[in-house]
Design a protein around this motif. Structure first.
Motif, PDB file in Angstrom:
ATOM      1  N   LYS A 245       0.911  -1.080  -0.011  1.00  0.00           N
ATOM      2  CA  LYS A 245       0.044  -0.033   0.061  1.00  0.00           C
ATOM      3  C   LYS A 245       0.904   1.276  -0.048  1.00  0.00           C
ATOM      4  O   LYS A 245       0.582   2.235  -0.794  1.00  0.00           O
ATOM      5  N   ARG A 246       1.942   1.396   0.904  1.00  0.00           N
ATOM      6  CA  ARG A 246       2.960   2.709   0.884  1.00  0.00           C
ATOM      7  C   ARG A 246       3.430   2.609  -0.475  1.00  0.00           C
ATOM      8  O   ARG A 246       3.585   3.693  -1.046  1.00  0.00           O
ATOM      9  N   ALA A 247       4.206   1.366  -1.120  1.00  0.00           N
ATOM     10  CA  ALA A 247       4.921   1.587  -2.242  1.00  0.00           C
ATOM     11  C   ALA A 247       3.751   2.158  -3.274  1.00  0.00           C
ATOM     12  O   ALA A 247       4.374   3.069  -4.092  1.00  0.00           O
ATOM     13  N   ALA A 248       2.491   1.771  -3.182  1.00  0.00           N
ATOM     14  CA  ALA A 248       1.768   2.250  -4.500  1.00  0.00           C
ATOM     15  C   ALA A 248       1.471   3.818  -4.150  1.00  0.00           C
ATOM     16  O   ALA A 248       1.244   4.756  -5.185  1.00  0.00           O
ATOM     17  N   TYR A 249       1.263   3.872  -2.964  1.00  0.00           N
ATOM     18  CA  TYR A 249       1.214   5.314  -2.423  1.00  0.00           C
ATOM     19  C   TYR A 249       2.219   6.265  -3.195  1.00  0.00           C
ATOM     20  O   TYR A 249       1.987   7.496  -3.632  1.00  0.00           O
ATOM     21  N   ASP A 250       3.691   5.960  -2.702  1.00  0.00           N
ATOM     22  CA  ASP A 250       4.583   6.645  -3.066  1.00  0.00           C
ATOM     23  C   ASP A 250       4.824   6.849  -4.686  1.00  0.00           C
ATOM     24  O   ASP A 250       5.285   7.920  -4.899  1.00  0.00           O
ATOM     25  N   MET A 251       4.319   5.755  -5.364  1.00  0.00           N
ATOM     26  CA  MET A 251       4.419   5.926  -7.020  1.00  0.00           C
ATOM     27  C   MET A 251       3.315   7.030  -7.088  1.00  0.00           C
ATOM     28  O   MET A 251       3.722   7.813  -8.071  1.00  0.00           O
ATOM     29  N   THR A 252       2.329   6.646  -6.764  1.00  0.00           N
ATOM     30  CA  THR A 252       1.232   7.535  -7.241  1.00  0.00           C
ATOM     31  C   THR A 252       1.461   9.109  -6.735  1.00  0.00           C
ATOM     32  O   THR A 252       1.382  10.036  -7.537  1.00  0.00           O
ATOM     33  N   ALA A 253       2.201   9.343  -5.514  1.00  0.00           N
ATOM     34  CA  ALA A 253       2.589  10.486  -5.328  1.00  0.00           C
ATOM     35  C   ALA A 253       3.418  11.073  -5.958  1.00  0.00           C
ATOM     36  O   ALA A 253       3.873  12.356  -6.402  1.00  0.00           O
ATOM     37  N   HIS A 254       4.482  10.452  -6.474  1.00  0.00           N
ATOM     38  CA  HIS A 254       5.474  10.844  -7.509  1.00  0.00           C
ATOM     39  C   HIS A 254       4.955  11.366  -8.734  1.00  0.00           C
ATOM     40  O   HIS A 254       5.201  12.498  -9.194  1.00  0.00           O
ATOM     41  N   LEU A 255       4.004  10.697  -9.120  1.00  0.00           N
ATOM     42  CA  LEU A 255       3.242  11.214 -10.685  1.00  0.00           C
ATOM     43  C   LEU A 255       2.476  12.460 -10.243  1.00  0.00           C
ATOM     44  O   LEU A 255       2.395  13.682 -11.330  1.00  0.00           O
ATOM     45  N   LEU A 256       2.046  12.431  -8.959  1.00  0.00           N
ATOM     46  CA  LEU A 256       1.213  13.839  -8.571  1.00  0.00           C
ATOM     47  C   LEU A 256       2.203  15.155  -8.506  1.00  0.00           C
ATOM     48  O   LEU A 256       1.823  16.119  -9.116  1.00  0.00           O
ATOM     49  N   GLU A 257       3.343  14.738  -7.995  1.00  0.00           N
ATOM     50  CA  GLU A 257       4.663  15.724  -7.832  1.00  0.00           C
ATOM     51  C   GLU A 257       4.812  16.198  -9.225  1.00  0.00           C
ATOM     52  O   GLU A 257       5.139  17.374  -9.283  1.00  0.00           O
ATOM     53  N   LEU A 258       5.033  15.100 -10.260  1.00  0.00           N
ATOM     54  CA  LEU A 258       5.361  15.788 -11.633  1.00  0.00           C
ATOM     55  C   LEU A 258       4.228  16.671 -12.040  1.00  0.00           C
ATOM     56  O   LEU A 258       4.499  17.362 -13.237  1.00  0.00           O
ATOM     57  N   GLY A 259       3.060  16.901 -11.666  1.00  0.00           N
ATOM     58  CA  GLY A 259       1.877  17.496 -12.001  1.00  0.00           C
ATOM     59  C   GLY A 259       0.758  16.798 -12.675  1.00  0.00           C
ATOM     60  O   GLY A 259      -0.082  17.602 -13.312  1.00  0.00           O
TER      61      GLY A 259
END
Length: 343
Positions: free
Chosen positions: A172-186
């Motif tokens: 769950k945390r791993a998928a959270y972190d990847m989704t957060a990465h995409l969000l941070e890219l915009g």
């Protein structure tokens, strides 16, 4: 006077006992390096074993302590690399203790699944089992092992995680972190391809994606969530459906690298440039992640190390109430398949 076995016969533990003038139990104690054997008898047994070329079998080892000195791995996954890494991790840990690994393919759809596993146990008498996904969450299997008193350790369990021994990453945390990465890219419209429903990790990764969107104040659009099966074909089909939307996503997060590779194929076929017009990211960091073009941004999960840790818990369980769960870290690996939208 007793004579050695003929050159054509394979020496047995009985031959050793007869030639050394001791009981079979004494020989088995020497083989297993146990106490209660005098130095003189121990040396005599070892000398006979060397003279006749006797190699201890698993059955001979089992005579003392009722152990087979082998463990069974129950595993099923559509990704051959994942299965290989698990087998390698289990085998390497077993080798350190001179334990044999038995690998049993697991067909979760088989109507004789439980019977097949019971037959394996009855025929090979493993000292314990490593249950990989999805067997690690099969209650029938766990109930049977508990009934028989056979130790087991679960690899990446998704149900009742704190019950019993297990080794896992935080999906769950791993998928959270990847989704957060995409969000941070915009990115704001992020498609998500869910893995096979029978694997608990699929739901865990979906939950991480949903949680990351919520924490960023983004509303969940279920039109952007598509079902896959952890394989290339399902990832390709899911991506085709996402890219056919009136307002397609600017990024696709597939919960396995094989599905992400399918998403890349769908994008290339449509003439969509990755990552300029679409970011595609995956999960696993197996060989697929680096042989596709562009190379995948992905979540690296230490599959071999997880299998090693699970096996270690089985072979050397902690005592004194020590934790029975081992949690290993994941890592985001940023490569060429992700970038800011319209970058």
């Amino acid at each position: 006077m007793s004579t050695a076995p003929s050159d054509t016969a394979r020496p047995t533990i009985r031959d050793v006992a007869r030639l050394a003038g001791v009981s079979i139990k004494t020989v088995s104690r020497v083989i297993n390096d146990q106490q209660y054997v005098s130095a003189e008898k121990r040396e005599r047994v070892r000398q006979v074993m060397a003279e006749i070329g006797f190699q201890p079998s698993q059955a001979a080892r089992a005579l003392a302590g009722h152990r087979s000195h082998q463990i069974a791995l129950i595993c099923d996954n559509p990704n051959p690399w994942y299965v290989y890494e698990i087998q390698l991790g289990v085998r390497e840990r077993c080798a350190r203790d001179k334990i044999r690994m038995i690998a049993q393919p697991y067909d979760r759809a088989s109507p004789t699944l439980l019977e097949d596993i019971v037959a394996l146990i009855d025929q090979s008498h493993p000292d314990g089992l490593v249950l990989a996904p999805p067997a690690c969450d099969d209650q029938r299997v766990m109930d049977e092992l508990m009934r028989r008193g056979i130790p087991y350790v679960r690899l990446q369990p998704g149900m009742r995680i704190e019950e019993g021994a297990s080794a896992a990453i935080d999906n769950k945390r791993a998928a959270y972190d990847m989704t957060a990465h995409l969000l941070e890219l915009g990115h704001r419209r992020i498609g998500f391809i869910v893995g096979d429903r029978s694997y608990a990790a699929s739901g865990q990764r979906l939950a991480g994606y949903v949680r990351a969107l919520g924490d960023a104040g983004e509303e969940l659009d279920m039109e952007l969530v598509r079902q896959g099966r952890f394989d290339f074909a399902s990832g390709e089909a899911a991506a085709e459906a996402l890219l056919a939307l009136a307002e397609p996503p600017t990024a696709i997060f597939a919960s396995s690298d094989d599905m992400a590779a399918g998403a890349l194929a769908a994008a290339h076929r449509r003439g969509i440039r990755v990552p300029r017009e679409l970011s595609v990211v995956g999960f696993d960091d197996g060989p697929t992640a680096q042989i596709v073009w562009p190379a995948l941004t992905t979540v690296r999960q230490p599959v071999r190390e997880l299998a090693d840790a699970a096996t270690d818990l089985l072979l050397d369980p902690p005592g004194g109430g020590a934790a029975q769960q081992r949690h290993l870290p994941h890592e985001l690996v940023i490569r060429g398949s992700s970038a800011p939208p319209n970058g």
